[in-house]
Design an enzyme around this catalytic site. Structure first.
Site, PDB file in Angstrom:
ATOM      1  CD  GLN A  76       0.074   8.261  -6.948  1.00  0.00           C
ATOM      2  OE1 GLN A  76       0.012   7.853  -6.090  1.00  0.00           O
ATOM      3  NE2 GLN A  76      -0.681   8.928  -7.477  1.00  0.00           N
ATOM      4  NE  ARG A  79       0.839   8.298   2.607  1.00  0.00           N
ATOM      5  CZ  ARG A  79       0.095   7.719   1.555  1.00  0.00           C
ATOM      6  NH1 ARG A  79      -1.369   6.981   1.893  1.00  0.00           N
ATOM      7  NH2 ARG A  79       0.598   7.305   0.519  1.00  0.00           N
ATOM      8  CG  HIS A  92       1.012   4.267  -2.038  1.00  0.00           C
ATOM      9  ND1 HIS A  92       0.223   5.204  -1.399  1.00  0.00           N
ATOM     10  CD2 HIS A  92      -0.187   4.486  -3.648  1.00  0.00           C
ATOM     11  CE1 HIS A  92      -0.814   5.750  -1.827  1.00  0.00           C
ATOM     12  NE2 HIS A  92      -1.238   6.008  -3.203  1.00  0.00           N
ATOM     13  CD  GLU A 114      -6.336   3.524  -1.446  1.00  0.00           C
ATOM     14  OE1 GLU A 114      -6.475   3.553  -3.071  1.00  0.00           O
ATOM     15  OE2 GLU A 114      -7.009   4.725  -0.977  1.00  0.00           O
ATOM     16  CG  ASN A 159      -5.289   6.281   1.630  1.00  0.00           C
ATOM     17  OD1 ASN A 159      -5.111   6.817   2.119  1.00  0.00           O
ATOM     18  ND2 ASN A 159      -5.220   5.805   0.335  1.00  0.00           N
ATOM     19  CE1 TYR A 212      -8.563  11.524  -2.067  1.00  0.00           C
ATOM     20  CE2 TYR A 212      -8.682   9.619  -1.874  1.00  0.00           C
ATOM     21  CZ  TYR A 212      -7.891  10.187  -2.155  1.00  0.00           C
ATOM     22  OH  TYR A 212      -6.436  10.529  -1.872  1.00  0.00           O
ATOM     23  CD  GLU A 272      -3.853   8.535  -0.469  1.00  0.00           C
ATOM     24  OE1 GLU A 272      -5.051   9.089  -1.039  1.00  0.00           O
ATOM     25  OE2 GLU A 272      -2.787   7.958  -0.685  1.00  0.00           O
ATOM     26  CD1 TRP A 317      -4.059  12.706  -3.334  1.00  0.00           C
ATOM     27  CD2 TRP A 317      -2.377  11.253  -2.658  1.00  0.00           C
ATOM     28  NE1 TRP A 317      -3.402  12.309  -4.427  1.00  0.00           N
ATOM     29  CE2 TRP A 317      -2.247  11.217  -3.825  1.00  0.00           C
ATOM     30  CE3 TRP A 317      -1.112  10.929  -1.645  1.00  0.00           C
ATOM     31  CZ2 TRP A 317      -1.207  10.712  -4.039  1.00  0.00           C
ATOM     32  CZ3 TRP A 317      -0.277   9.762  -2.305  1.00  0.00           C
ATOM     33  CH2 TRP A 317      -0.393  10.124  -3.958  1.00  0.00           C
ATOM     34  CD  GLU A 339      -3.172  12.148  -8.268  1.00  0.00           C
ATOM     35  OE1 GLU A 339      -3.637  10.850  -7.585  1.00  0.00           O
ATOM     36  OE2 GLU A 339      -2.723  12.865  -7.515  1.00  0.00           O
ATOM     37  CE1 TYR A 355      -8.425  14.151  -5.532  1.00  0.00           C
ATOM     38  CE2 TYR A 355      -7.094  13.610  -7.203  1.00  0.00           C
ATOM     39  CZ  TYR A 355      -8.042  13.284  -6.221  1.00  0.00           C
ATOM     40  OH  TYR A 355      -9.009  12.338  -6.902  1.00  0.00           O
TER      41      TYR A 355
END
Length: 508
Positions: A44, A100, A144, A190, A332, A334, A403, A445, A452, A461
């Site tokens: 990313q 990170r 990741h 994740e 993570n 959100y 995150e 994040w 993304e 973000y």
């Protein structure tokens, strides 16, 4: 254990949701060993996908096939491969305490196994050295969502047990080459959502799914089985890498190894028994899928009953290896969801169909909304409840929020909505700390705008705005970056959102 923890928190959930926020806070309200940082990931952020010996990854293949809604790729991304020195300087100017990032398997070991790419090794060594020189604590995510395409072609990546050996060898190289300066390792990002997105809905590389469950058009996959196989192999790979570190490196390097989970908090849509049970199922399938094996060496009974023979089983040796294989848990987080007991309509992904639930981010949302959402209400109480749930479920294991962020629709530098989100979730973290959660760190994040995975460049973000229309990709501090910088600098002072950091004024 996870089920008991859920119900013991249910009354707390009803009381805390919508309750008064923490009334003001400063950096000094957090323990001295608590660390604040920001995060990115290799594909990313780095770009330079065909430079200096890097081989194609599954994301190169996925994006070049036009799978993103905006047809974008990470070929250039934020160009971190070339701009990392300036970015690290910007991190220092922002007063970040930690950063990170992840290692590109394709850049470090282009063939998936075997020879190390010297230019890739040089890049990560230089990045780590720059962080250390600026006093920024290094946190590395080994994987990741991004492995070499050659492993996908050879044996199907996470669908084969062979990846456990290759991932362990990749981890070994990272521990050996970087461990003298790195003390915080997370093996896999994740496993729960990675398995769903990659092998059920098809919205994440390598894009496997099967009708009628795929959100995208897939040419390969079986949504009814593959997500569970992939997650199973991720857990075994994590356990193998952790065992290697503990046996070979930990005594000298004094580091720790953890596992990351995508987390959300789930509220029942109503107080009916059916909706409460549906909420429990979602928690079991979200948290229990990853956590329960680390605690008991097996999957939650709910999953075993519903998924049946499609759910892999652990051998006795595997079970013993997985139990206790994390020194910490990374999450993570959100948003929160509201859950009700309703089998989903044909056309949604099988994972949700197994659950027989429907969920949305607001009680007022119409049914059948897009998931994950592109925008969502702020609910810091949800993060607080996740942290308290983890304390109940896992004991006093350290937790890092790896995150947390907001995809603001406002692409200007005056990102008041993102700033208020950031402040409220830090408040939620402090509230959980004061109630006994063993939280050790918070990473927003993202440090800057990046490619993304779910939205390409349509979603932003970053604390720092990146102008992707300008080939120079300049970085500009948003209001959220200015506040975060002042918050971290002024340890005992309650920093207001309108304060600016003059050191962040210049366009990078």
């Amino acid at each position: 254990m996870a089920s008991i923890a859920f119900f013991s928190l249910f009354l707390l959930l009803l009381c805390a949701h919508g309750g008064a926020p923490v009334l003001g806070f400063t950096r000094s309200d957090f323990p001295p060993d608590f660390v604040f940082g920001a995060a990115t990931s290799a594909y990313q952020y780095e770009g330079a996908v065909a430079e200096d010996g890097r081989s194609p990854s599954i994301w190169d293949t996925f994006t070049h096939a036009g799978k993103m809604a905006d047809k974008s790729t990470g070929d250039v991304a934020a160009d971190g491969y070339h701009k990392y020195k300036d970015d690290v300087k910007l991190m220092a100017d922002t007063n970040l305490e930690a950063y990170r990032f992840s290692i590109s398997w394709s850049r470090l070991i282009p063939n998936g196994r075997g020879a190390i790419n010297p230019r890739g090794l040089e890049y990560y060594n230089s990045l780590i050295d720059a962080l250390v020189q600026h006093g920024i604590q290094v946190h590395i995510m080994l994987y990741h969502l991004d492995y070499p395409q050659i492993l996908e072609d050879e044996y199907g990546g996470w669908l084969s047990h062979r990846i456990v050996e290759d991932f362990t060898a990749f981890s070994d190289i990272c521990f050996r080459e970087f461990g003298d300066r790195v003390s915080y390792w997370t093996t896999i990002d994740e496993p729960n959502v990675g398995a769903i997105g990659s092998y059920d809905s098809g919205i994440i590389a390598p894009g496997h799914c099967s009708d009628p469950f795929g959100i995208t058009k897939c040419t390969i996959g079986d949504s009814t089985v593959e997500p569970y196989i992939a997650a199973h192999n991720m857990l075994l790979a994590h356990a193998s890498a952790t065992r290697l570190y503990r046996e070979k490196y930990q005594a000298v390097q004094k580091g720790v190894v953890g596992l990351n989970i995508y987390s959300l908090w789930a509220y029942p849509l109503s107080n009916t028994t059916l909706d409460i049970e549906a909420t429990k199922r979602l928690v079991d399938f979200t948290f229990g899928w990853v956590l329960e094996p680390l605690i008991s060496g097996d999957y939650p009974e709910t999953m075993k009953k519903i998924v049946g023979s499609r759910l892999p089983t652990f051998t006795r040796t595997q079970s013993e290896a997985v139990i206790g294989s994390a020194d910490f848990i990374g999450i993570n987080h959100y948003f929160s969801v509201y859950v009700n007991d309703r089998p989903l309509d044909k056309g949604v992904r099988d994972y949700a169909a197994d659950l027989s639930v429907s969920y949305k981010t607001s009680k007022n949302d119409p049914p059948g909304g897009k998931f994950p959402p592109t925008s969502y209400p702020t609910d810091p109480s949800g993060l607080q409840l996740v942290l308290l749930y983890l304390k109940k479920a896992c004991g006093d294991i350290p937790i890092y929020i790896q995150e947390n962020g907001n995809a603001s629709s406002n692409d200007t530098l005056d990102d008041t909505d993102r700033l208020e989100y950031l402040k409220s979730y830090i408040e939620g973290t402090l509230a959980a700390l004061r109630k006994g959660a063993n939280v050790k760190g918070y990473f927003t994040w993202a440090f800057l705008d990046v490619f993304e995975f779910l939205a390409g460049y349509q979603s932003r973000y970053g604390l720092y705005r990146v102008d992707f229309d300008d080939e120079a990709l300049p970085r500009q501090a948003r209001l959220s970056a200015r506040w975060y910088s002042a918050f971290l600098k002024n340890n005992g002072i309650n920093v207001q959102s309108e304060l600016n950091n003059p050191g962040l004024d210049a366009e990078q």
